[in-house]
Design a protein around this motif. Sequence first.
Motif, short mmCIF file in Angstrom:
data_model
loop_
_atom_site.label_atom_id
_atom_site.label_comp_id
_atom_site.label_asym_id
_atom_site.label_seq_id
_atom_site.Cartn_x
_atom_site.Cartn_y
_atom_site.Cartn_z
N SER A 68 0.85 -1.15 -0.11
CA SER A 68 -0.14 -0.01 -0.17
C SER A 68 0.84 1.15 0.00
CB SER A 68 -0.65 0.01 1.36
OG SER A 68 -0.19 -0.02 2.41
N THR A 69 0.46 2.45 -0.33
CA THR A 69 0.99 3.55 -0.67
C THR A 69 -0.10 4.59 -0.31
OG1 THR A 69 0.43 4.14 -2.94
CG2 THR A 69 2.41 2.95 -2.31
N LEU A 70 0.14 5.92 0.03
CA LEU A 70 -0.84 6.89 0.21
C LEU A 70 -1.96 7.03 -0.35
CD1 LEU A 70 1.59 9.72 1.84
CD2 LEU A 70 0.35 8.17 3.04
N ASP A 71 -1.64 6.98 -1.97
CA ASP A 71 -2.66 7.03 -2.89
C ASP A 71 -3.16 5.73 -3.35
OD1 ASP A 71 -0.29 6.26 -4.24
OD2 ASP A 71 -0.68 7.40 -6.03
N LYS A 72 -2.67 4.59 -2.89
CA LYS A 72 -3.21 3.18 -3.08
C LYS A 72 -3.40 2.50 -1.61
CE LYS A 72 -4.32 2.34 -7.46
NZ LYS A 72 -5.61 1.39 -7.76
N GLU A 73 -4.26 2.75 -0.93
CA GLU A 73 -4.49 2.46 0.61
C GLU A 73 -4.28 0.66 0.70
OE1 GLU A 73 -4.28 4.17 3.26
OE2 GLU A 73 -4.77 6.17 2.88
N GLY A 84 -9.92 6.98 -2.10
CA GLY A 84 -9.19 6.98 -0.86
C GLY A 84 -9.80 7.60 0.39
N TRP A 85 -9.23 7.44 1.43
CA TRP A 85 -9.58 8.25 2.54
C TRP A 85 -8.85 9.63 2.40
CZ3 TRP A 85 -7.99 3.32 4.63
CH2 TRP A 85 -9.10 2.41 4.96
N GLN A 86 -7.87 9.94 1.40
CA GLN A 86 -7.61 11.20 1.15
C GLN A 86 -7.52 11.50 -0.42
OE1 GLN A 86 -7.31 13.67 3.63
NE2 GLN A 86 -7.71 12.07 5.32
N TRP A 104 -13.11 8.74 9.19
CA TRP A 104 -12.51 8.68 8.07
C TRP A 104 -13.41 8.32 6.89
CZ3 TRP A 104 -6.84 5.98 8.06
CH2 TRP A 104 -6.26 6.23 9.23
N TRP A 106 -14.21 7.53 3.18
CA TRP A 106 -13.72 6.89 1.78
C TRP A 106 -14.42 7.34 0.68
CZ3 TRP A 106 -9.41 3.55 0.58
CH2 TRP A 106 -9.55 3.26 -0.68
N TYR A 522 -13.56 3.93 9.36
CA TYR A 522 -12.34 2.95 8.72
C TYR A 522 -12.84 1.87 8.12
CZ TYR A 522 -7.50 1.54 8.81
OH TYR A 522 -6.35 0.54 8.42
#
Length: 593
Positions: A68-73, A84-86, A104, A106, A522
């Motif tokens: 996972s990454t920030l843009d691929k949770e 995503g959440w952001q 949170w 989504w 979440y």
Amino acid sequence: MPLIDTAGLQKEYDVIVVGSGAAGGQTAYTLTLDGAKVLMLEAGRNYVPEIETPMFHTPDQAPLRATSTLDKEFGFYDATVDGGWQIPGEPYSSASTDADRTFWWWRARMLGGRTNHWGRISLRNGPYDFKPKTRDGLGFDWPISYDDVAPYYDKVEMLVGIYGDNHGLENTPDSPAGCLLPPPKPRAGEALIQKHAKKTGVPVIAVHRAVLTQQLDFKRNAALLHPNNPRAQQIVADSMRSRAPCFWATDCGRGCSIKANYQSTTVHLPPAMATGNLDILPNAMVREVEMGKNGRATGVVFIDKTTGKEQRAKGRIIVLAASACESVRILLNSKSAQFPQGLANSSGKVGKYLMDTVGASVSGQIPMLEDLPPHNEDGAGGMHVYAPWWLYKEQMAGKLDFARGYHIEIGAGRDMPSFGSTSGLANHVGGYGKKFKQDMRRYYGSFVSLVCRGEMIPNEDSYCEIDPEKKDQYGIPTLRFHWKWSEHEKRQALHSHQAFTEIIQNMGGRVTGKQDLLPGGYIIHEVGGAIMGADPKSSVVNQWGQSWDVKNLFLTDGAPFPSNADKNPTLTIMALAWRSADYMLAALKRKEL
């Protein structure tokens, strides 16, 4: 009527549907197959899982080994494209900075919404779940009963394709013959949990999930779903015939190019488009619903994300199916002299009683699962068994210190190795070279997880409102969230820890980790915010999802839920959307709307 841009908009539609996921897809499907002309507005881009799903790709073929990454949770291969959440340019806020008071949110932002990557657990709400206040005096009763919704559960199961079984358990409804597909066999770890959970009185049974284990009976199902409508029967039968059964090759969260799992993009939208009655406009960020002088909604205002320009669409009926919080945001931003506090908000309840699912878990290592011979346990891209709530009688007798229950989602097996799935071995693997490889083979697949998914009781302290200062990149005011778990949810999570620990110990295992009660939002099961009821003074919509204040405005997503059972909400959203759409069709034919 195809995929269009703003130049292709018709002068007026019978119905405008905002959102394309479980609610929007089901609503549009039902309406178009009965002849209504529908415009679907989707805030995200077009998405075609048949050509965009990375079938057969192993994690090592993806950047960062698919972690996972920030843009691929949920990892690089997750079907979500831009959500995503952001989301850059689309902020939201929490009124509190306390970790347990934040929410949170989504958002999927793609055609098909969350149906492209969801867990596909498809559980019916039971009779108790529609009348919770009657049972324990807390929260709200629905203005409808299980018997009102049951025929629509049948329809959705036959259309979508749900595997599972009937067990006759309390408040865990069985499905009529012909609705369910055969469930896959439990994996080794699941079978072991099933065996040892019995010692604590926990029933582990086949879960219901939206994955085809065999081809749908397209002739029979289409005829039952659309009696006296030969054209609809043919369209639906053709669509069902195009779907192949799962061959246990790719995680469902990636999407499915063979259409074995349920996604709105492969199940609801193709037959709806085949009718010629559906226009789909992607990249359309709806800001507000417009009103006429007669007190009826006339259309929607949206931002064309491809040009940044404000646009309008007209319709006789407006349906908000954008997900609970997004639909609430649209209502609250639709202010006028008639509705200064937001559209359909004479009760003051828009945004109120926001709910999510209680989430907590315990993981463990099981020596009996060590050194298993290599074998493929990919299965149906998710769990094959689960445990429904089993302590209804004890709860009613006052033997528990919390009011509502949870079900257990079970994780076990030798999934395809990836960075995330092997990182937990660090505490068990030692050395290097030959010893390291031996330990990896020994311990891999010997871990299990038991996950609580529980009911939240609606409370006055959990709601969303328009942030007085912030706007998104399209100039639309954003949401601010208020959140609070009650003692019922906190105690529920603690109970799950105790129950799960006992099951793991009964298996001869040891607990390796615990996850406390997760933040609101979440679990991505948020519902409420525009609850249905029998009294317009205390609810936003009636039993059909129809606004009390604006007769041609409907909500068919999770916003009308007055309670949030432990059952995952998607199947109920689809059943209620079908029921609501049938009501709209009848009203259109009577020229009432």
